[in-house]
Motif scaffolding. Structure first.
Motif, PDB file in Angstrom:
ATOM      1  N   HIS A  51       0.820  -1.204   0.000  1.00 29.59           N
ATOM      2  CA  HIS A  51       0.000   0.000   0.000  1.00 29.59           C
ATOM      3  C   HIS A  51       0.860   1.263   0.000  1.00 29.59           C
ATOM      4  CE1 HIS A  51      -3.052   2.935   1.195  1.00 29.59           C
ATOM      5  NE2 HIS A  51      -2.303   3.255   2.231  1.00 29.59           N
ATOM      6  N   TYR A  52       1.849   1.313   0.897  1.00 24.56           N
ATOM      7  CA  TYR A  52       2.687   2.510   0.981  1.00 24.56           C
ATOM      8  C   TYR A  52       3.628   2.645  -0.210  1.00 24.56           C
ATOM      9  CZ  TYR A  52       1.133   4.104   5.531  1.00 24.56           C
ATOM     10  OH  TYR A  52       0.374   4.618   6.554  1.00 24.56           O
ATOM     11  N   LEU A  53       4.140   1.530  -0.705  1.00 27.72           N
ATOM     12  CA  LEU A  53       5.025   1.612  -1.867  1.00 27.72           C
ATOM     13  C   LEU A  53       4.267   2.106  -3.093  1.00 27.72           C
ATOM     14  CD1 LEU A  53       7.280  -1.559  -1.515  1.00 27.72           C
ATOM     15  CD2 LEU A  53       7.786   0.805  -0.875  1.00 27.72           C
ATOM     16  N   GLN A  54       3.021   1.697  -3.240  1.00 23.96           N
ATOM     17  CA  GLN A  54       2.217   2.187  -4.360  1.00 23.96           C
ATOM     18  C   GLN A  54       1.948   3.678  -4.223  1.00 23.96           C
ATOM     19  OE1 GLN A  54       1.191   0.510  -7.243  1.00 23.96           O
ATOM     20  NE2 GLN A  54       0.852   2.660  -7.761  1.00 23.96           N
ATOM     21  N   ARG A  55       1.651   4.111  -3.008  1.00 18.35           N
ATOM     22  CA  ARG A  55       1.407   5.538  -2.784  1.00 18.35           C
ATOM     23  C   ARG A  55       2.666   6.366  -3.057  1.00 18.35           C
ATOM     24  NH1 ARG A  55      -1.296   6.741   2.863  1.00 18.35           N
ATOM     25  NH2 ARG A  55      -0.531   8.801   2.198  1.00 18.35           N
ATOM     26  N   ILE A  56       3.816   5.852  -2.602  1.00 20.55           N
ATOM     27  CA  ILE A  56       5.076   6.564  -2.850  1.00 20.55           C
ATOM     28  C   ILE A  56       5.357   6.627  -4.350  1.00 20.55           C
ATOM     29  CG2 ILE A  56       7.584   6.450  -2.564  1.00 20.55           C
ATOM     30  CD1 ILE A  56       7.049   5.302   0.251  1.00 20.55           C
ATOM     31  N   THR A  57       5.121   5.517  -5.047  1.00 17.68           N
ATOM     32  CA  THR A  57       5.315   5.493  -6.501  1.00 17.68           C
ATOM     33  C   THR A  57       4.414   6.503  -7.186  1.00 17.68           C
ATOM     34  OG1 THR A  57       5.894   3.131  -6.423  1.00 17.68           O
ATOM     35  CG2 THR A  57       5.281   4.037  -8.564  1.00 17.68           C
ATOM     36  N   ASP A  58       3.159   6.571  -6.760  1.00 14.96           N
ATOM     37  CA  ASP A  58       2.228   7.555  -7.333  1.00 14.96           C
ATOM     38  C   ASP A  58       2.728   8.980  -7.101  1.00 14.96           C
ATOM     39  OD1 ASP A  58       0.588   5.492  -8.148  1.00 14.96           O
ATOM     40  OD2 ASP A  58      -0.825   5.695  -6.488  1.00 14.96           O
ATOM     41  N   ASP A  59       3.229   9.238  -5.895  1.00 12.42           N
ATOM     42  CA  ASP A  59       3.772  10.573  -5.592  1.00 12.42           C
ATOM     43  C   ASP A  59       4.946  10.904  -6.511  1.00 12.42           C
ATOM     44  OD1 ASP A  59       1.931  10.891  -3.586  1.00 12.42           O
ATOM     45  OD2 ASP A  59       3.343  10.572  -1.928  1.00 12.42           O
ATOM     46  N   LEU A  60       5.837   9.933  -6.703  1.00  6.97           N
ATOM     47  CA  LEU A  60       7.017  10.173  -7.532  1.00  6.97           C
ATOM     48  C   LEU A  60       6.635  10.406  -8.992  1.00  6.97           C
ATOM     49  CD1 LEU A  60       9.622   7.622  -6.094  1.00  6.97           C
ATOM     50  CD2 LEU A  60       9.174   9.985  -5.420  1.00  6.97           C
ATOM     51  N   GLU A  61       5.646   9.656  -9.478  1.00  7.72           N
ATOM     52  CA  GLU A  61       5.197   9.855 -10.857  1.00  7.72           C
ATOM     53  C   GLU A  61       4.585  11.248 -11.022  1.00  7.72           C
ATOM     54  OE1 GLU A  61       2.622   6.510 -11.397  1.00  7.72           O
ATOM     55  OE2 GLU A  61       4.242   5.216 -12.139  1.00  7.72           O
ATOM     56  N   ALA A  62       3.824  11.677 -10.013  1.00  7.08           N
ATOM     57  CA  ALA A  62       3.261  13.026 -10.047  1.00  7.08           C
ATOM     58  C   ALA A  62       4.380  14.075 -10.018  1.00  7.08           C
ATOM     59  CB  ALA A  62       2.309  13.231  -8.877  1.00  7.08           C
ATOM     60  N   ASN A  63       5.433  13.793  -9.251  1.00  6.64           N
ATOM     61  CA  ASN A  63       6.557  14.730  -9.159  1.00  6.64           C
ATOM     62  C   ASN A  63       7.321  14.843 -10.471  1.00  6.64           C
ATOM     63  OD1 ASN A  63       5.966  15.371  -6.524  1.00  6.64           O
ATOM     64  ND2 ASN A  63       7.457  13.961  -5.635  1.00  6.64           N
ATOM     65  N   ILE A  64       7.377  13.757 -11.231  1.00  7.51           N
ATOM     66  CA  ILE A  64       8.012  13.812 -12.552  1.00  7.51           C
ATOM     67  C   ILE A  64       7.257  14.797 -13.446  1.00  7.51           C
ATOM     68  CG2 ILE A  64       8.356  12.523 -14.696  1.00  7.51           C
ATOM     69  CD1 ILE A  64      10.519  11.863 -12.857  1.00  7.51           C
TER      70      ILE A  64
END
Length: 263
Positions: A51-64
């Motif tokens: 759950h947290y790794l997916q959320r972190i990945t989503d944040d990073l993709e948004a940051n890109i």
């Protein structure tokens, strides 16, 4: 209760083989219970981590996407700065306003002072740390990689939020009427992406409504203030910001690839 009565009965009857079987059933039952509890705990931990790794990945993709938008914005700001520097260099030494230094020069000087100091999104990683990283993400290697990544981008992030003195200087020097004319006609163009982040760009072209007298007054105020050194530093800082964004994007892309590879 039935098992307890069975054990008592077999002990009373001195049926030691049956007693052994009863105790074996108890031991096996306890063992299976512990294993099921451990399995359930492991499954819950894996679910929490995913759950947290997916959320972190989503944040990073948004940051890109955010970083790519900032590249556009800072590149536009830099172009205005270079245009203003070119106009000043062509002029030679500061002097009375001349025809080339007109409305476009005022636009360039003002737009070169634009800033975009907002932070990147790290809410999910901050939440992981707030509840305890070892609780949210049990794998030590994953925790270390995430920690290293967020430390490695900090210098770039700090640079992106720095505002140079030029912004304050030009907005103190330029007459209010000239600033308002630029803001009214050349203000930021706003939008929203799929992550509900603001997309901010500068207009590719614009016209300002100023009288010849107001233009001359604004240009003279700018020239008298001798802004060339601060403007040069501003453009140099924008070069650094663009380099920092590239570093940020490269490292974030690597982190996203790593997290996706964990599936």
């Amino acid at each position: 209760m039935m098992l307890l009565r069975s054990i008592t009965k077999h002990v009373t009857e001195q049926n030691w083989f049956a007693v052994f079987i009863d105790f074996l059933i108890v031991v096996v039952g306890v063992f299976i219970g512990i294993q099921v509890a451990n399995w359930n705990e492991t499954r819950q931990q894996q679910s929490l981590t995913a759950h947290y790794l997916q959320r972190i990945t989503d944040d990073l993709e948004a940051n890109i996407l955010d970083a790519e938008q900032r590249v556009v914005y800072f590149s536009q700001t830099r172009s205005h700065g270079l245009a203003a520097l070119s106009a000043l260099s062509a002029l030679g030494e500061p002097s009375e306003p001349s025809e080339p230094l007109g409305k476009q020069f005022i636009i360039d000087v003002y737009q070169a002072s634009q800033a975009l100091p907002r932070q990147f999104d790290n809410e999910s990683y901050a939440e992981v740390n707030s509840i305890g990283a070892q609780v949210a993400i049990a794998d030590v290697d994953i925790r270390m990689r995430l920690s290293t990544y967020f430390r490695s981008i900090q210098a770039s992030v700090n640079n992106l939020t720095t505002i140079m003195p030029y912004r304050e200087s030009i907005r103190s020097i330029m007459p209010y009427q000239a600033q308002k004319a630029v803001r009214d006609n050349c203000d930021d163009v706003m939008g929203v992406n799929q992550y509900f982040q603001h997309i901010i760009t500068l207009p590719t072209s614009c016209e300002i409504n100023l009288s010849r007298k107001d233009v001359d007054t604004a240009v003279k105020a700018i020239l008298d203030a001798a802004i060339q050194d601060e403007l040069t530093r501003q453009v140099s800082d924008l070069d650094t910001k663009l380099s920092s964004l590239q570093i940020f994007k490269d490292r974030t892309t690597l982190m996203i690839d790593y997290l996706r590879g964990l599936d």
